[in-house]
Motif scaffolding. Structure first.
Motif, short mmCIF file in Angstrom:
data_model
loop_
_atom_site.label_atom_id
_atom_site.label_comp_id
_atom_site.label_asym_id
_atom_site.label_seq_id
_atom_site.Cartn_x
_atom_site.Cartn_y
_atom_site.Cartn_z
N ASN A 324 23.99 53.00 37.77
CA ASN A 324 24.08 51.54 37.91
C ASN A 324 25.25 50.99 37.11
O ASN A 324 25.99 50.09 37.58
CB ASN A 324 22.78 50.89 37.44
CG ASN A 324 21.64 51.10 38.43
OD1 ASN A 324 21.88 51.23 39.63
ND2 ASN A 324 20.42 51.14 37.93
N LYS A 325 25.43 51.52 35.89
CA LYS A 325 26.57 51.07 35.09
C LYS A 325 27.88 51.45 35.77
O LYS A 325 28.82 50.63 35.82
CB LYS A 325 26.50 51.70 33.71
CG LYS A 325 25.35 51.17 32.86
CD LYS A 325 25.33 51.85 31.49
CE LYS A 325 24.17 51.33 30.64
NZ LYS A 325 24.12 52.00 29.31
N LYS A 331 32.39 48.00 40.86
CA LYS A 331 32.49 46.69 41.49
C LYS A 331 33.51 45.80 40.77
O LYS A 331 34.31 45.09 41.41
CB LYS A 331 31.12 46.01 41.52
CG LYS A 331 30.15 46.63 42.51
CD LYS A 331 28.83 45.86 42.52
CE LYS A 331 27.88 46.42 43.56
NZ LYS A 331 26.58 45.69 43.57
N GLN A 332 33.46 45.84 39.40
CA GLN A 332 34.41 45.05 38.62
C GLN A 332 35.85 45.49 38.89
O GLN A 332 36.76 44.67 39.06
CB GLN A 332 34.08 45.18 37.13
CG GLN A 332 34.96 44.33 36.23
CD GLN A 332 34.74 42.85 36.46
OE1 GLN A 332 33.66 42.42 36.89
NE2 GLN A 332 35.79 42.06 36.21
N ASP A 339 42.06 41.15 43.27
CA ASP A 339 42.89 40.08 42.68
C ASP A 339 44.34 40.54 42.52
O ASP A 339 45.28 39.78 42.82
CB ASP A 339 42.33 39.66 41.32
CG ASP A 339 40.97 38.98 41.45
OD1 ASP A 339 40.65 38.51 42.57
OD2 ASP A 339 40.21 38.95 40.46
N GLU A 340 44.53 41.75 42.03
CA GLU A 340 45.87 42.30 41.88
C GLU A 340 46.56 42.41 43.23
O GLU A 340 47.78 42.13 43.35
CB GLU A 340 45.79 43.67 41.21
CG GLU A 340 47.12 44.33 40.96
CD GLU A 340 47.93 43.60 39.90
OE1 GLU A 340 49.15 43.83 39.84
OE2 GLU A 340 47.34 42.82 39.13
#
Length: 382
Positions: A324-325, A331-332, A339-340
């Motif tokens: 999960n981490k 995902k981050q 965005d980049e």
């Protein structure tokens, strides 16, 4: 093979799995698929009476041992006396052979002949005395198979081929009594097969060796040396031919069975009730201890399984947390990458716009320069 044995242990709850059934099941599986092998195993155990040897604390098997010793005493008295001097009893060398139909130690070529001998005649036809009286077995209705020398199963002879047609004037009661007698004779045939091998053939051919052997030597002879003699298929075939030509002493076997039952009754009457109750109490205590041990083993296994499952569950949960981490981090990273990507697309669009303007400006300068050169050429031309 394990599938057939587990299936039979579920099918026959009274007997379940007994040591020695695996040998017979293995022989059947060498000649037919699992389903047919299971049906034939059920047929042999029920219709041919083999399961009776396992019932009532092997009471019927002990009766067979008594009959064997009486035949040995009558036909080979010298060998019988030698066994008595050695305290060598029938159950010490014949139990596995009777319970497994000689499939334990003897070579396969001889085992196939023995199974053929057993299955060469169909079981008793009356439903009231056969396997078909059981509701479960009536649905099964397994067919009988013979194990031929070519290794292929073939159908057993039909009932009409071996039965005399019943007279129309015969009373039903007489027919039922005849069926009972035929069934009893069939059960004795199962024992007779062992007696035809043991007393008339196997023991006389080994008499001299056995008379010279001590207790351990006799047991080793039965366990090792005797089966080796019949590894050659010709020897096994000759032995079975000779055994089949010997008449089974059915009347004597019945007589010896009655003697055994009488001896058992006399022993029960002469035995002190207190001693009998003590013996029964010891047996029950041993059973109780065995069940308690099995219960402790099962409890220990249950606790161990729970601990192992809890440990596995904790490991799975930890791994799930790590995954999960990692998923959140992925995902981050995906968001940051998007965005980049947008930022680079915007920069790329801006750079393209700058290049377009510079290109237009350069083209304009080229056109001006070209016009100036053209005008200069025209001025210089006379």
């Amino acid at each position: 093979m394990s599938i057939n044995l587990r299936a039979y242990s579920v099918y026959d709850e009274d007997i379940g799995y007994c040591q020695g059934q695996s040998f017979l099941a293995a022989v059947l599986l060498l000649h037919m698929p699992e389903e047919q092998a299971f049906c034939v195993l059920v047929k042999i155990m029920y219709d041919y009476g083999l399961r009776d040897l396992y019932k009532n604390n092997f009471e019927d098997l002990h009766c067979k041992f008594y009959q064997l010793e009486r035949l040995l005493q009558e036909q080979l008295p010298e060998l019988h006396n030698h066994f008595m001097d050695l305290n060598l009893e029938a159950h010490m060398y014949a139990s596995q052979w009777f319970l497994t139909l000689f499939t334990v130690k003897f070579p396969l070529c001889m085992v196939f002949h023995i199974i053929d001998l057993l299955l060469s005649e169909p079981p008793p036809p009356t439903k009231s005395l056969s396997i078909h009286s059981d509701a479960r077995t009536s649905k099964l209705d397994p067919s009988c198979f013979l194990l031929t020398e070519e290794g292929l199963p073939c159908s057993a002879p039909s009932l009409s081929a071996v039965q005399n047609p019943r007279s129309k004037t015969q009373e039903p009661q007489d027919d039922g009594h005849k069926m009972v007698n035929e069934y009893a004779c069939r059960l004795l045939e199962l024992l007779g097969m062992g007696h035809r091998l043991f007393v008339p053939r196997l023991l006389p051919t080994s008499k001299e060796d056995l008379l010279q052997a001590d207790f351990e030597g006799a047991l080793k002879f039965f366990r090792v040396q005797l089966p080796k003699r019949y590894r050659a298929e010709e020897n096994a075939r000759r032995l079975m031919e000779q055994a089949c030509n010997i008449k089974v002493p059915t009347k004597k076997l019945k007589k010896y069975e009655k003697e055994y039952q009488t001896l058992r009754e006399q022993q029960a009457q002469q035995e002190d009730p207190i001693d009998r109750y003590k013996r029964e109490n010891r047996r029950l205590q041993e059973t109780s201890l065995r069940l308690e041990q099995e219960n402790d083993d099962l409890a220990h296994e249950l606790v161990t399984s729970k601990i192992a499952l809890r440990s596995d569950l904790d490991q799975v949960e930890d791994k799930a947390d790590v995954l999960n981490k990692e998923l959140l981090q992925t995902k981050q990273k995906l968001v940051e990458t998007e965005d980049e990507k947008r930022r680079q697309e915007e920069e790329s669009a801006q750079i393209k716009e700058v290049f377009r303007r510079e290109l237009e400006k350069a083209e304009c300068e080229v056109r001006k320069t070209s016009a100036i050169i053209l005008d200069y050429k025209q001025v210089r031309t006379p």
